[in-house]
Design a protein around this motif. Structure first.
Motif, PDB file in Angstrom:
ATOM      1  N   CYS A 170       0.842  -1.205   0.000  1.00  0.00           N
ATOM      2  CA  CYS A 170       0.000   0.000   0.000  1.00  0.00           C
ATOM      3  C   CYS A 170       0.875   1.252   0.000  1.00  0.00           C
ATOM      4  O   CYS A 170       0.561   2.238  -0.681  1.00  0.00           O
ATOM      5  N   ALA A 171       2.001   1.206   0.747  1.00  0.00           N
ATOM      6  CA  ALA A 171       2.912   2.366   0.765  1.00  0.00           C
ATOM      7  C   ALA A 171       3.459   2.603  -0.637  1.00  0.00           C
ATOM      8  O   ALA A 171       3.574   3.748  -1.097  1.00  0.00           O
ATOM      9  N   LEU A 172       3.762   1.513  -1.337  1.00  0.00           N
ATOM     10  CA  LEU A 172       4.287   1.651  -2.706  1.00  0.00           C
ATOM     11  C   LEU A 172       3.211   2.233  -3.627  1.00  0.00           C
ATOM     12  O   LEU A 172       3.484   3.142  -4.420  1.00  0.00           O
ATOM     13  N   ALA A 173       1.998   1.715  -3.485  1.00  0.00           N
ATOM     14  CA  ALA A 173       0.911   2.177  -4.359  1.00  0.00           C
ATOM     15  C   ALA A 173       0.637   3.662  -4.160  1.00  0.00           C
ATOM     16  O   ALA A 173       0.172   4.338  -5.081  1.00  0.00           O
ATOM     17  N   GLN A 193      -6.230  -5.454  -3.621  1.00  0.00           N
ATOM     18  CA  GLN A 193      -5.749  -4.492  -2.618  1.00  0.00           C
ATOM     19  C   GLN A 193      -5.200  -3.235  -3.302  1.00  0.00           C
ATOM     20  O   GLN A 193      -5.487  -2.106  -2.907  1.00  0.00           O
ATOM     21  N   LEU A 194      -4.434  -3.447  -4.360  1.00  0.00           N
ATOM     22  CA  LEU A 194      -3.732  -2.348  -5.020  1.00  0.00           C
ATOM     23  C   LEU A 194      -4.664  -1.355  -5.693  1.00  0.00           C
ATOM     24  O   LEU A 194      -4.380  -0.167  -5.755  1.00  0.00           O
ATOM     25  N   THR A 216     -12.835 -10.163 -16.929  1.00  0.00           N
ATOM     26  CA  THR A 216     -13.020  -8.707 -16.900  1.00  0.00           C
ATOM     27  C   THR A 216     -12.542  -8.057 -15.602  1.00  0.00           C
ATOM     28  O   THR A 216     -11.772  -7.093 -15.653  1.00  0.00           O
ATOM     29  N   PRO A 217     -12.949  -8.568 -14.408  1.00  0.00           N
ATOM     30  CA  PRO A 217     -12.502  -7.849 -13.193  1.00  0.00           C
ATOM     31  C   PRO A 217     -10.987  -7.860 -13.026  1.00  0.00           C
ATOM     32  O   PRO A 217     -10.404  -6.835 -12.671  1.00  0.00           O
ATOM     33  N   ALA A 218     -10.361  -9.009 -13.299  1.00  0.00           N
ATOM     34  CA  ALA A 218      -8.902  -9.083 -13.124  1.00  0.00           C
ATOM     35  C   ALA A 218      -8.198  -8.211 -14.163  1.00  0.00           C
ATOM     36  O   ALA A 218      -7.237  -7.498 -13.850  1.00  0.00           O
ATOM     37  N   LEU A 219      -8.689  -8.242 -15.396  1.00  0.00           N
ATOM     38  CA  LEU A 219      -8.048  -7.446 -16.448  1.00  0.00           C
ATOM     39  C   LEU A 219      -8.218  -5.952 -16.161  1.00  0.00           C
ATOM     40  O   LEU A 219      -7.272  -5.175 -16.301  1.00  0.00           O
ATOM     41  N   ASP A 220      -9.422  -5.556 -15.735  1.00  0.00           N
ATOM     42  CA  ASP A 220      -9.642  -4.142 -15.404  1.00  0.00           C
ATOM     43  C   ASP A 220      -8.680  -3.699 -14.304  1.00  0.00           C
ATOM     44  O   ASP A 220      -8.077  -2.627 -14.368  1.00  0.00           O
ATOM     45  N   ALA A 221      -8.555  -4.566 -13.277  1.00  0.00           N
ATOM     46  CA  ALA A 221      -7.692  -4.203 -12.144  1.00  0.00           C
ATOM     47  C   ALA A 221      -6.231  -4.125 -12.598  1.00  0.00           C
ATOM     48  O   ALA A 221      -5.515  -3.181 -12.243  1.00  0.00           O
ATOM     49  N   ALA A 222      -5.780  -5.103 -13.389  1.00  0.00           N
ATOM     50  CA  ALA A 222      -4.378  -5.107 -13.839  1.00  0.00           C
ATOM     51  C   ALA A 222      -4.107  -3.914 -14.761  1.00  0.00           C
ATOM     52  O   ALA A 222      -3.049  -3.284 -14.684  1.00  0.00           O
ATOM     53  N   ALA A 223      -5.086  -3.584 -15.625  1.00  0.00           N
ATOM     54  CA  ALA A 223      -4.900  -2.443 -16.538  1.00  0.00           C
ATOM     55  C   ALA A 223      -4.859  -1.137 -15.741  1.00  0.00           C
ATOM     56  O   ALA A 223      -4.051  -0.241 -16.038  1.00  0.00           O
TER      57      ALA A 223
END
Ligand SMILES: O=P(O)(O)OC[C@@]1(O)O[C@H](CO)[C@@H](O)[C@@H]1O
Length: 327
Positions: A170-173, A193-194, A216-223
């Motif tokens: 979280c500190a990195l994000a 989390q990120l 879709t949810p994983a791709l949206d989050a990774a993008a």
């Protein structure tokens, strides 16, 4: 040369149960194993097994049992001293491959440990292709230590990979504008989390939905993570496979069927596969295939064992191009 940093190394003790883990019961183990552990050390062991140049950096006394085991294995490493023994983390595996883990906090650092370890990392990073910052931070280390380290490493010419969780993640994000790494390797939980995914889209949802064909949810989050950080995102989604999002596009890969024995270290092996492929100049889809192949091979092994190159077959990974071309 790949340099790995393990701030919180471990000895991994794995207890295998033929039956189901039952709280409150007396259970008979069918076997046990003891191996060097800690995320960066696992990455380094997989890279070394492939015959590539690697150096594992971690804090431990010169006569620590972990160091003795790594010397016996021939793993190139360098340490800064700490006064107490490296932690032992416990894994319980059940007959169906279900893995339960209990990790200790680890040896607290003094200000001197932190200064010496930081100096060691900076000195080894110059000339390295990649520096991989891996795992949790022990007690006494500021949550933003990886952020501080990245700021110090960015001018040295090496690329930086990060695989961590919880507060350090979280500190990195919160600091991507000043301390962006070149590669992030979250699992489904860390990905959620990120990007502060809504609670309905938690880690299990990301992985379960990917396994059910809904990426879709994983791709949206990774993008989103790629857009915010500028880093390539290698998101490992357990048995469902993994996603890679870079400036060049997005890919999803599914592993060959395996019989899981222990998932401990599978993500680390995936990171090793990706870094190996990258240092050999392979394109993104082949980097993803090697990462998935390494992760699957590790999950098929008991305990925390890095796969040997003969166990890894990227041609068995199915890669789907989701988008291609510059973002
Ligand atoms: O407590 P951390 O640093 O988050 O993780 C430590 C650890 O669980 O990670 C490796 C598997 O990825 C194991 O070898 C080790 O026990």
């Amino acid at each position: 040369m790949i340099v790995t940093v393990t701030a919180n190394p471990s000895i991994d003790r794995t207890i295998a149960l033929a039956a189901t883990l039952t709280r409150g019961a007396v259970l008979r183990a069918s076997g046990s194993r003891r191996e060097p552990g800690g995320k960066g050390i696992n990455v380094a062991r997989a890279v070394a097994a492939a015959g590539d140049d690697v150096c594992a950096l971690f804090p431990a006394a010169a006569d620590d049992p972990l160091v003795t085991e790594l010397i016996a294995d021939g793993l190139p490493h360098a340490c800064v001293p700490v006064p107490t023994e490296v932690r032992t983390n416990l894994t319980v595996t059940e007959g169906d491959g279900t893995t339960t883990k209990i990790n200790l906090p680890g040896t607290a650092w003094t200000d001197t440990t932190r200064a010496q370890f930081t100096e060691l990392i900076v000195s080894r990073a110059s000339g390295a292709d990649w520096v991989a910052l891996c795992g949790s931070l022990p007690p006494g280390v500021p949550e933003d230590w990886y952020v501080q380290l990245i700021v110090g490493l960015r001018g040295l010419g090496c690329r930086i990979a990060v695989d961590t969780s919880d507060a350090p993640l979280c500190a990195l994000a919160a600091s991507f504008d000043t301390a962006a790494p070149h590669l992030l390797k979250p699992n489904g939980h860390e990905l959620a989390q990120l990007v502060n995914a809504p609670s309905a889209v938690d880690a299990d949802d990301l992985e379960t939905r990917a396994a059910a064909g809904d990426l879709t949810p994983a791709l949206d989050a990774a993008a989103t993570l790629h857009e915010r950080s500028g880093a390539a995102v290698l998101a490992t989604l357990g048995a469902a496979g993994a996603l890679l999002v870079t400036d060049e596009g997005a890919w999803f890969g599914t592993p060959p069927p395996i019989e899981p024995r222990s998932t401990v270290g599978a993500g680390d092996s995936s990171l090793a596969g990706y870094l190996l492929a990258d240092t050999h100049g392979l394109p993104p889809e082949q980097r993803l295939a090697l990462a998935i192949s390494y992760g699957a091979a590790a999950a098929a092994l008991p305990g925390t064992q890095p796969p040997q190159p003969t166990m890894v077959n990227p041609s068995e990974v199915t890669i789907t191009t989701l988008t291609s071309g510059a973002a």
